[in-house]
Motif scaffolding. Structure first.
Motif, PDB file in Angstrom:
ATOM      1  N   LEU A   1       1.174  -1.254  -0.438  1.00  0.00           N
ATOM      2  CA  LEU A   1      -0.429   0.663  -0.426  1.00  0.00           C
ATOM      3  C   LEU A   1       1.045   1.586   0.015  1.00  0.00           C
ATOM      4  CD1 LEU A   1      -3.047   0.994  -0.297  1.00  0.00           C
ATOM      5  CD2 LEU A   1      -2.937   0.504   2.581  1.00  0.00           C
ATOM      6  N   ARG A   2       1.832   1.012   0.589  1.00  0.00           N
ATOM      7  CA  ARG A   2       3.121   2.493   0.094  1.00  0.00           C
ATOM      8  C   ARG A   2       3.905   2.711  -0.885  1.00  0.00           C
ATOM      9  NH1 ARG A   2       4.923  -0.413   5.565  1.00  0.00           N
ATOM     10  NH2 ARG A   2       3.833   1.294   7.558  1.00  0.00           N
ATOM     11  N   LYS A   3       3.437   1.235  -1.254  1.00  0.00           N
ATOM     12  CA  LYS A   3       4.308   2.191  -2.817  1.00  0.00           C
ATOM     13  C   LYS A   3       3.257   1.777  -3.525  1.00  0.00           C
ATOM     14  CE  LYS A   3       7.166  -1.196  -5.798  1.00  0.00           C
ATOM     15  NZ  LYS A   3       7.574  -2.162  -6.430  1.00  0.00           N
ATOM     16  N   ALA A   4       2.217   1.718  -3.324  1.00  0.00           N
ATOM     17  CA  ALA A   4       1.231   2.099  -4.349  1.00  0.00           C
ATOM     18  C   ALA A   4       0.818   3.431  -4.530  1.00  0.00           C
ATOM     19  CB  ALA A   4       0.144   1.472  -4.475  1.00  0.00           C
ATOM     20  N   LEU A   5       0.587   3.745  -2.876  1.00  0.00           N
ATOM     21  CA  LEU A   5       0.651   5.314  -2.746  1.00  0.00           C
ATOM     22  C   LEU A   5       2.082   6.610  -2.840  1.00  0.00           C
ATOM     23  CD1 LEU A   5      -0.988   5.279   0.912  1.00  0.00           C
ATOM     24  CD2 LEU A   5      -1.458   5.625  -0.610  1.00  0.00           C
ATOM     25  N   GLU A   6       2.859   6.423  -2.857  1.00  0.00           N
ATOM     26  CA  GLU A   6       3.882   6.637  -3.576  1.00  0.00           C
ATOM     27  C   GLU A   6       3.730   7.765  -4.776  1.00  0.00           C
ATOM     28  OE1 GLU A   6       8.012   4.246  -4.200  1.00  0.00           O
ATOM     29  OE2 GLU A   6       8.134   3.692  -2.419  1.00  0.00           O
ATOM     30  N   ASN A   7       2.921   7.979  -5.704  1.00  0.00           N
ATOM     31  CA  ASN A   7       3.154   8.822  -6.348  1.00  0.00           C
ATOM     32  C   ASN A   7       2.008   9.286  -6.061  1.00  0.00           C
ATOM     33  OD1 ASN A   7       5.723   8.479  -7.984  1.00  0.00           O
ATOM     34  ND2 ASN A   7       4.421   5.994  -8.895  1.00  0.00           N
ATOM     35  N   SER A   8       1.114   9.544  -5.784  1.00  0.00           N
ATOM     36  CA  SER A   8       0.078  10.018  -5.044  1.00  0.00           C
ATOM     37  C   SER A   8      -0.030  11.428  -5.523  1.00  0.00           C
ATOM     38  CB  SER A   8      -0.449  10.031  -2.797  1.00  0.00           C
ATOM     39  OG  SER A   8       0.078  10.502  -2.476  1.00  0.00           O
ATOM     40  N   THR A   9       1.268  12.495  -5.321  1.00  0.00           N
ATOM     41  CA  THR A   9       1.335  13.651  -4.409  1.00  0.00           C
ATOM     42  C   THR A   9       1.551  14.281  -6.426  1.00  0.00           C
ATOM     43  OG1 THR A   9       2.960  14.015  -3.048  1.00  0.00           O
ATOM     44  CG2 THR A   9       3.061  16.068  -4.216  1.00  0.00           C
ATOM     45  N   ALA A  10       1.974  13.494  -7.548  1.00  0.00           N
ATOM     46  CA  ALA A  10       1.821  13.541  -8.255  1.00  0.00           C
ATOM     47  C   ALA A  10       1.011  13.631  -9.485  1.00  0.00           C
ATOM     48  CB  ALA A  10       2.799  12.666  -9.704  1.00  0.00           C
ATOM     49  N   SER A  11      -0.033  12.429  -8.993  1.00  0.00           N
ATOM     50  CA  SER A  11      -1.008  11.556  -9.665  1.00  0.00           C
ATOM     51  C   SER A  11      -2.120  12.337  -9.189  1.00  0.00           C
ATOM     52  CB  SER A  11      -1.593  10.722  -9.780  1.00  0.00           C
ATOM     53  OG  SER A  11      -1.442  10.224  -8.062  1.00  0.00           O
ATOM     54  N   SER A  12      -2.736  13.454  -7.741  1.00  0.00           N
ATOM     55  CA  SER A  12      -3.560  13.943  -7.039  1.00  0.00           C
ATOM     56  C   SER A  12      -3.352  15.411  -6.629  1.00  0.00           C
ATOM     57  CB  SER A  12      -4.206  14.008  -6.032  1.00  0.00           C
ATOM     58  OG  SER A  12      -3.283  12.840  -5.406  1.00  0.00           O
ATOM     59  N   GLY A  13      -1.708  15.493  -6.313  1.00  0.00           N
ATOM     60  CA  GLY A  13      -1.682  16.861  -6.189  1.00  0.00           C
ATOM     61  C   GLY A  13      -1.731  16.642  -3.995  1.00  0.00           C
ATOM     62  N   TYR A  14      -1.811  15.218  -3.480  1.00  0.00           N
ATOM     63  CA  TYR A  14      -1.944  15.380  -2.725  1.00  0.00           C
ATOM     64  C   TYR A  14      -1.364  14.311  -1.918  1.00  0.00           C
ATOM     65  CZ  TYR A  14      -6.591  17.423  -2.565  1.00  0.00           C
ATOM     66  OH  TYR A  14      -7.448  18.598  -2.962  1.00  0.00           O
ATOM     67  N   LYS A  15      -0.147  14.614  -1.208  1.00  0.00           N
ATOM     68  CA  LYS A  15       0.678  13.539  -1.087  1.00  0.00           C
ATOM     69  C   LYS A  15      -0.545  12.668   0.237  1.00  0.00           C
ATOM     70  CE  LYS A  15       5.216  12.288   1.825  1.00  0.00           C
ATOM     71  NZ  LYS A  15       6.931  12.708   1.762  1.00  0.00           N
ATOM     72  N   VAL A  16      -0.306  11.439  -0.405  1.00  0.00           N
ATOM     73  CA  VAL A  16      -0.927  10.521   0.757  1.00  0.00           C
ATOM     74  C   VAL A  16       0.391   9.799   1.274  1.00  0.00           C
ATOM     75  CG1 VAL A  16      -2.478   8.680   1.172  1.00  0.00           C
ATOM     76  CG2 VAL A  16      -3.214  10.580  -0.289  1.00  0.00           C
ATOM     77  N   THR A  17       0.034   9.104   2.887  1.00  0.00           N
ATOM     78  CA  THR A  17       0.657   8.072   3.259  1.00  0.00           C
ATOM     79  C   THR A  17       0.473   7.534   4.123  1.00  0.00           C
ATOM     80  OG1 THR A  17       1.514   9.609   4.756  1.00  0.00           O
ATOM     81  CG2 THR A  17       3.252   9.875   3.151  1.00  0.00           C
ATOM     82  N   LEU A  18       0.720   6.062   4.754  1.00  0.00           N
ATOM     83  CA  LEU A  18      -0.119   5.063   5.085  1.00  0.00           C
ATOM     84  C   LEU A  18       0.900   5.192   6.319  1.00  0.00           C
ATOM     85  CD1 LEU A  18      -1.840   3.181   6.143  1.00  0.00           C
ATOM     86  CD2 LEU A  18      -0.606   1.448   5.049  1.00  0.00           C
ATOM     87  N   ASP A  19       0.901   5.664   7.576  1.00  0.00           N
ATOM     88  CA  ASP A  19       1.681   4.984   8.948  1.00  0.00           C
ATOM     89  C   ASP A  19       1.871   4.294   9.520  1.00  0.00           C
ATOM     90  OD1 ASP A  19       2.643   8.194   8.417  1.00  0.00           O
ATOM     91  OD2 ASP A  19       0.953   8.904   9.399  1.00  0.00           O
ATOM     92  N   ARG A  20       0.170   3.673   9.407  1.00  0.00           N
ATOM     93  CA  ARG A  20       0.274   1.872  10.720  1.00  0.00           C
ATOM     94  C   ARG A  20      -0.811   1.627   9.793  1.00  0.00           C
ATOM     95  NH1 ARG A  20      -3.403   0.587  14.210  1.00  0.00           N
ATOM     96  NH2 ARG A  20      -4.109   2.735  14.557  1.00  0.00           N
ATOM     97  N   LEU A  21      -0.611   0.846   9.738  1.00  0.00           N
ATOM     98  CA  LEU A  21      -1.732  -0.922   9.569  1.00  0.00           C
ATOM     99  C   LEU A  21      -1.794  -2.010  10.601  1.00  0.00           C
ATOM    100  CD1 LEU A  21      -3.818  -1.425   7.030  1.00  0.00           C
ATOM    101  CD2 LEU A  21      -2.144  -3.059   6.071  1.00  0.00           C
ATOM    102  N   LYS A  22      -2.821  -2.255  10.650  1.00  0.00           N
ATOM    103  CA  LYS A  22      -2.751  -4.091  11.377  1.00  0.00           C
ATOM    104  C   LYS A  22      -4.190  -4.780  10.935  1.00  0.00           C
ATOM    105  CE  LYS A  22      -3.901  -5.997  16.362  1.00  0.00           C
ATOM    106  NZ  LYS A  22      -3.721  -5.950  17.436  1.00  0.00           N
ATOM    107  N   ILE A  23      -3.661  -5.833  10.405  1.00  0.00           N
ATOM    108  CA  ILE A  23      -4.936  -6.329  10.162  1.00  0.00           C
ATOM    109  C   ILE A  23      -5.629  -7.193  10.839  1.00  0.00           C
ATOM    110  CG2 ILE A  23      -5.229  -8.460   8.661  1.00  0.00           C
ATOM    111  CD1 ILE A  23      -2.912  -7.382   6.833  1.00  0.00           C
ATOM    112  N   HIS A  24      -6.965  -7.274  11.468  1.00  0.00           N
ATOM    113  CA  HIS A  24      -7.467  -8.073  12.825  1.00  0.00           C
ATOM    114  C   HIS A  24      -7.749  -9.676  12.177  1.00  0.00           C
ATOM    115  CE1 HIS A  24      -7.332  -4.724  15.303  1.00  0.00           C
ATOM    116  NE2 HIS A  24      -8.108  -4.295  14.688  1.00  0.00           N
ATOM    117  N   SER A  25      -8.218  -9.383  10.416  1.00  0.00           N
ATOM    118  CA  SER A  25      -9.174 -10.645   9.840  1.00  0.00           C
ATOM    119  C   SER A  25      -8.764 -10.736   8.219  1.00  0.00           C
ATOM    120  CB  SER A  25     -10.668 -10.778  10.279  1.00  0.00           C
ATOM    121  OG  SER A  25     -11.323  -9.984   9.903  1.00  0.00           O
TER     122      SER A  25
END
Length: 193
Positions: free
Chosen positions: A150-174
């Motif tokens: 997900l972090r890799k997919a979000l790396e180019n968010s600034t170029a494609s949308s003008g917004y920098k989107v970053t994932l700080d934490r992810l915890k999978i429950h199920s």
């Protein structure tokens, strides 16, 4: 361009910390091919390697979801016997095989457990010989770090949308299979700048 789904996911995660992340069968199929079938000619060697006289390898994986399992159909090539002078003296087979796995999630990782060989061939005699051998060659634990993908997919968010989107934490429950996707129940923190 930021999709409406990503915006809703970001808004949902920021407000509640919980959300649902869907991974399509196609995305999982690409990941499987990148991680396991990245050897010579897109092969996954179960025994030996491309230079071995006697080897077993799988190729041409096709991933599907059946009930609560991930099913991978492959074409299995086996040269079984004794290596003599650079040649394999024994038996050569090409069989369609089917392996299934149960999806699992822990921390940032999507895992796959309970790997089993569901089908080797339509010949009972060959199944009797090959099933015990091939069953012990299946990787028992495969893992994919969902947060890293997900972090890799979000790396180019600034170029494609003008917004920098970053994932700080992810915890999978199920993790469960719904239709043509793996659905992850997650907690996470996304930031939009």
């Amino acid at each position: 361009m930021v999709s409406a789904g990503l915006i809703l996911l970001v808004a949902g995660l920021r407000q509640s910390g919980a959300g649902e992340l869907k991974v399509s069968r196609e995305a999982l199929d690409r990941t499987l091919k990148q991680q396991l079938f990245s050897g010579p000619d897109g092969r996954y060697y179960v025994k030996g390697n491309a230079k071995s006289a006697c080897s077993v390898y799988a190729e041409d994986p096709k991933l599907s979801f059946i009930e609560d399992r991930i099913v991978v159909e492959v074409k299995t090539h086996a040269r079984l016997g004794k290596s003599v002078g650079g040649a394999c003296l024994g038996l050569s087979l090409v069989l369609p095989s089917e392996v299934s796995l149960a999806p699992d999630g822990e921390g940032e990782t999507i895992g796959f457990r309970d790997a089993r060989l569901d089908h080797v061939s339509d010949h009972q005699e060959l199944n009797f010989i090959l099933t015990p051998f091939l069953s012990h060659q299946i990787p028992t634990a495969l893992k994919v770090n969902a947060a890293d993908l997900l972090r890799k997919a979000l790396e180019n968010s600034t170029a494609s949308s003008g917004y920098k989107v970053t994932l700080d934490r992810l915890k999978i429950h199920s993790v469960q299979i719904e239709g043509d996707a793996l659905v992850l129940d997650v907690d996470g923190d996304l930031n939009v700048k």
